[in-house]
Design an enzyme around this catalytic site. Structure first.
Site, PDB file in Angstrom:
ATOM      1  N   GLY A 441     -72.317  24.932  45.375  1.00 14.77           N
ATOM      2  CA  GLY A 441     -71.064  25.574  45.014  1.00 14.77           C
ATOM      3  C   GLY A 441     -69.877  24.665  45.222  1.00 14.77           C
ATOM      4  N   GLY A 443     -66.112  24.993  46.575  1.00 19.15           N
ATOM      5  CA  GLY A 443     -65.094  25.827  47.211  1.00 19.15           C
ATOM      6  C   GLY A 443     -63.724  25.299  46.861  1.00 19.15           C
ATOM      7  N   GLY A 446     -63.551  21.848  48.722  1.00 13.24           N
ATOM      8  CA  GLY A 446     -64.528  20.783  48.526  1.00 13.24           C
ATOM      9  C   GLY A 446     -65.825  21.307  47.942  1.00 13.24           C
ATOM     10  CB  THR A 447     -68.705  19.547  46.794  1.00  9.90           C
ATOM     11  OG1 THR A 447     -67.672  18.985  45.995  1.00  9.90           O
ATOM     12  CG2 THR A 447     -69.884  19.891  45.917  1.00  9.90           C
ATOM     13  CB  VAL A 448     -70.788  24.287  49.349  1.00  9.56           C
ATOM     14  CG1 VAL A 448     -71.683  24.766  50.482  1.00  9.56           C
ATOM     15  CG2 VAL A 448     -69.369  24.757  49.565  1.00  9.56           C
ATOM     16  CE  LYS A 462     -65.409  24.418  53.166  1.00  4.29           C
ATOM     17  NZ  LYS A 462     -64.756  25.695  52.953  1.00  4.29           N
ATOM     18  CG  ASP A 559     -59.371  31.282  48.116  1.00  9.16           C
ATOM     19  OD1 ASP A 559     -58.955  32.097  47.266  1.00  9.16           O
ATOM     20  OD2 ASP A 559     -60.089  30.306  47.822  1.00  9.16           O
TER      21      ASP A 559
END
Ligand SMILES: *[C@@H]1O[C@H](CO)[C@@H](O)[C@H](O)[C@H]1NC(C)=O
Length: 756
Positions: A441, A443, A446-448, A462, A559
């Site tokens: 995923g 976020g 950043g990237t998970v 993450k 968020d």
């Protein structure tokens, strides 16, 4: 077998003193003086005061002219005949003498057997040569017994005692034949007109005996004489004229005799140094090859006469006529020499490789180049070391910037906190070097990645995007707070990695996707009862309420959206993605924040004030509640402008009293209208434009809890577990939205009908 010869001349060699003319004595005196003078400059081969030469022949000691000038057995006479002087031993003329090889070449007489002019008579001219009791032996290696003639058989006989053929110890013979003149060949001694045979070693006597009956007058026209002699093989060259003419008659052919200092070996001779012949320094002794006796030789590097005191003189190798043995400069030493390269050159002076040396300027240049190279290498090494140190420092700095020390200190204070510092390498290994296949995923921060740690523990990692300085400073603090957060509905932070520029967070891995996927699916819809929706909403609300009130200082998620509410295997909500999270504002800097969040969920007040407060999360949660009720996305890119935003379309529908139109089909026909209305009212309160008019998260959670419990009172019979299993069953039917889903749903409704 001895036969009488008709006519036989015989000369034996017996030592006999010649009387010397007085004129010669005078000449000798002159020569001696001359040679004495010469001796000052060149080495003498004879004893002092003795003749060195006789005619053309050099007479080296132990040979000598006269008894006083020679060793016993080596005394020669220098006889004047036919205009020149010639050395003689009795009747044997010496042609040359070799000191080092122990050889002397002498003139050997040729024996003959000749017909007279009428062929009626045969004349014999047999020679006998004995070397009994002398230091001489016939050389077996250099001489051959040779017969010449066209029908010739000649014997070679050796006797150990004088005048006794019967006592002869050795007989040998050679036969030569020829029929035509044309058969004869110059230089070829192979039986035709000429025959040669070898002789044994150490012979001291020989005589020739022609076989009388063998010869015949048949060959008279071709050859009148037969000849036989022991001759030096190398010096003998057969000529056809030996047959056709009588040039050999009464002549001589060269013959080689070996000489040595007889009757003692080197070892024996050395025991009595007074009679030891090798008197010169740097001389060596060699045992004779043909019987007892020895020869003297100068040692290597010396030359001269080893039989004379100081006779062996150093060879000046450097003065060699054939050229110096060195390619460079030659230096003579006693018994040797050495070579050196001339000044200004270097190399191997023995093998012809003296090269000119480099000029000093070139040397300087090369030296400088090499030094520079070394300096360069050293600098490179230092650079590498510094770079490595810098990298470590950077990691350290990153660690510090991300609040690593603060965190570590805090963690040290709270022993037992299940929080781990991961190394960059560990996480790299866990995610297969952050391979794109591991991405689960993206976020807001950043990237998970999905990662599997060494202990097979599945985690979500993450990796933050590049963040600014202020965020970097806050990162550590925020993480510290998050690491303290411990709520069953909040994704657990397991650890982090701070040694990299972009920090990484390690979370527990939630397996069942998120709420967004559950509601909106990927084109598929899964049945969700109002009960389940309420449960998820309540759990999420509790998590947010915890963040807002229980944590200190309060944490604002920033968020909140359905995609950030993860679901585990039991559909338990887990609030995640604290990338946009913020501690409750304390100072001015907090206001200057880049507005973050997700469109459709954003608090309109936050958009205006840029101030993130806990009520912003309440607004966003209101949108999530709407999503749960309507099954619609927060933002749609179709319909009118008003319909695009779920919140605004909901608010206008509420105003116009047609809210039920918006409800999700799955709960539209639910008879529990009252509860749905209450949830809608709650959502409306959350979506209040003014933040202060919105309820707090705690109030929202309490309201949801009340609504959830209300159902339990009204629908007492309703079995929660039954719905869960139903949900599981239904979820396996991957039906499209408008095809048979209702019938399935109806069946489900019907099946629970009797339960009501
Ligand atoms: C052999 O040599 C001798 C002298 O050199 C010469 O007279 C003679 O003709 C030569 N014989 C032959 C066959 O060549």
């Amino acid at each position: 077998m001895v036969k009488n010869k008709k006519k036989q001349t015989k000369r034996t060699m017996e030592c006999k003193e010649n009387s010397i003319p007085t004129g010669i004595v005078f000449l000798w005196g002159l020569l001696v003086l001359l040679l004495l003078a010469l001796q000052l400059t060149s080495a003498s081969v004879a004893l002092p005061g003795c003749l060195e030469r006789c005619g053309d022949v050099e007479i080296p000691y132990p040979f000598g002219i006269g008894r006083n000038c020679s060793m016993e057995g080596f005394t020669l006479n220098c006889t004047f005949s036919k205009g020149t002087h010639k050395p003689f031993l009795n009747h044997i003329e010496f042609l040359s003498i070799s000191l080092s090889l122990g050889l002397a070449r002498v003139a050997g007489y040729v024996s003959s057997q000749c017909y007279n002019a009428t062929a009626s008579n045969v004349t014999y001219n047999d020679w006998e040569m004995n070397l009994w009791a002398s230091p001489y032996r016939f050389s077996s290696t250099l001489n051959k017994f040779t017969t010449i003639g066209c029908m010739t058989l000649a014997y070679l006989i050796e006797s150990n005692t004088p005048n006794s053929m019967a006592n002869s110890s050795y007989w040998s013979a050679c036969v030569s034949m020829c029929r035509r003149r044309d058969d004869l060949k110059n230089g070829s001694c192979t039986g035709i007109g000429c025959c040669q045979t070898a002789i044994p070693k150490g012979m001291v006597h020989y005589r020739v005996w022609f076989a009388e009956n063998f010869t015949s007058t048949n060959t008279y026209n071709l050859s009148r004489c037969n000849y036989a002699a022991l001759v030096e093989e190398r010096a003998f060259n057969f000529s056809t004229s030996y047959i056709t003419t009588d040039e050999l008659y009464g002549g001589t052919l060269p013959l080689v005799i070996n000489w040595a200092v007889r009757n003692k070996t080197c070892w024996e001779a050395r025991r009595n140094m007074t009679s030891y012949a090798c008197v010169s320094e740097n001389s060596t002794c060699l045992d004779s090859a043909d019987g007892p006796g020895y020869l003297c030789n100068c040692s290597e590097g010396y030359q001269g006469n080893p039989y004379l005191p100081h006779g062996c003189r150093d060879i000046d190798e450097c003065a060699n006529k054939d050229g110096s043995p060195c390619s460079g400069d030659c230096h003579n030493t006693q018994g040797g020499y050495w070579c050196s390269c001339p000044r200004g050159t270097h190399g191997d002076p023995y093998k012809g490789t003296c090269y000119p040396k480099l000029p000093p300027a070139a040397k300087l240049v090369i030296g400088i180049c090499i030094s520079l190279l070394i300096i360069l290498i050293i600098m490179l090494c230092i650079h590498v070391i510094l770079e490595r140190r810098k990298l470590i420092k950077v990691k350290e700095e990153n660690f510090q910037q991300h609040g690593g020390w603060l965190l570590l200190e805090e963690i040290r204070n709270r022993q037992g906190l299940a929080f781990k510092m991961f190394t960059e390498k560990e996480l790299e290994q866990a995610t297969n070097k952050f391979h794109k296949n591991n991405i689960i995923g993206h976020g807001s921060y950043g990237t998970v990645y999905k990662g599997i740690l060494k202990d097979n523990h599945v985690v979500a990692i993450k990796r933050a995007k590049i963040i600014n300085e202020r965020q970097k400073k806050e990162f550590g603090k925020e993480m510290l707070i998050l690491s303290q957060v411990n709520h069953r509905n909040i994704v657990k932070l397991l650890g982090c990695c701070l040694e990299v520029e972009v920090p990484m967070l390690v979370y527990e891995y939630i397996s069942n996707g998120n709420l967004f996927q559950l509601i909106h699916g990927n084109g598929r819809r899964i049945y969700k009862s109002l009960e389940t929706r309420l449960k998820i909403a309540l759990e999420s609300a509790e998590a947010l309420a915890y963040l807002h009130s229980s944590a200190s200082p309060p944490i604002i998620h920033g968020d909140v959206k359905s995609a950030n509410i993860l679901l585990d295997d039991h559909l338990m909500a887990k609030v995640s993605d604290f990338g946009a999270s913020m501690l409750a504002p304390r100072d001015e800097t907090q206001f200057v924040t880049l507005v973050q969040g997700t469109c459709g969920y954003l608090d309109p007040e936050y958009l205006q004030t840029c101030l993130l407060i806990d009520k912003s999360d309440v607004y966003s949660f209101g949108v999530v509640l709407l999503e749960l009720l309507t099954g619609k996305k927060a933002l749609r890119f179709e319909g009118t402008e008003r319909e695009m935003s779920l919140s605004s379309s909901f608010l206008s529908a509420m105003k116009e009293g047609r809210f039920s139109e918006l409800l999700d089909d799955q709960i539209k026909y639910n008879e529990d209208v009252e509860r749905i209305n209450e949830i809608a009212v709650l959502a409306k309160a959350c979506l209040n434009v003014k933040g202060e008019d919105r309820p707090s998260m705690k109030e929202v959670a309490e309201e949801l809890d009340r609504l959830k419990k209300m159902k339990q009172h009204t629908w007492e019979q309703h079995n929660h577990a039954e719905i869960e299993s139903l949900l599981d069953n239904l979820s396996s039917y991957r039906e499209e939205e408008n095809t048979g889903f209702y019938s399935l749903e109806k069946k489900a409704m019907l099946s629970i009908e009797p339960g009501r």
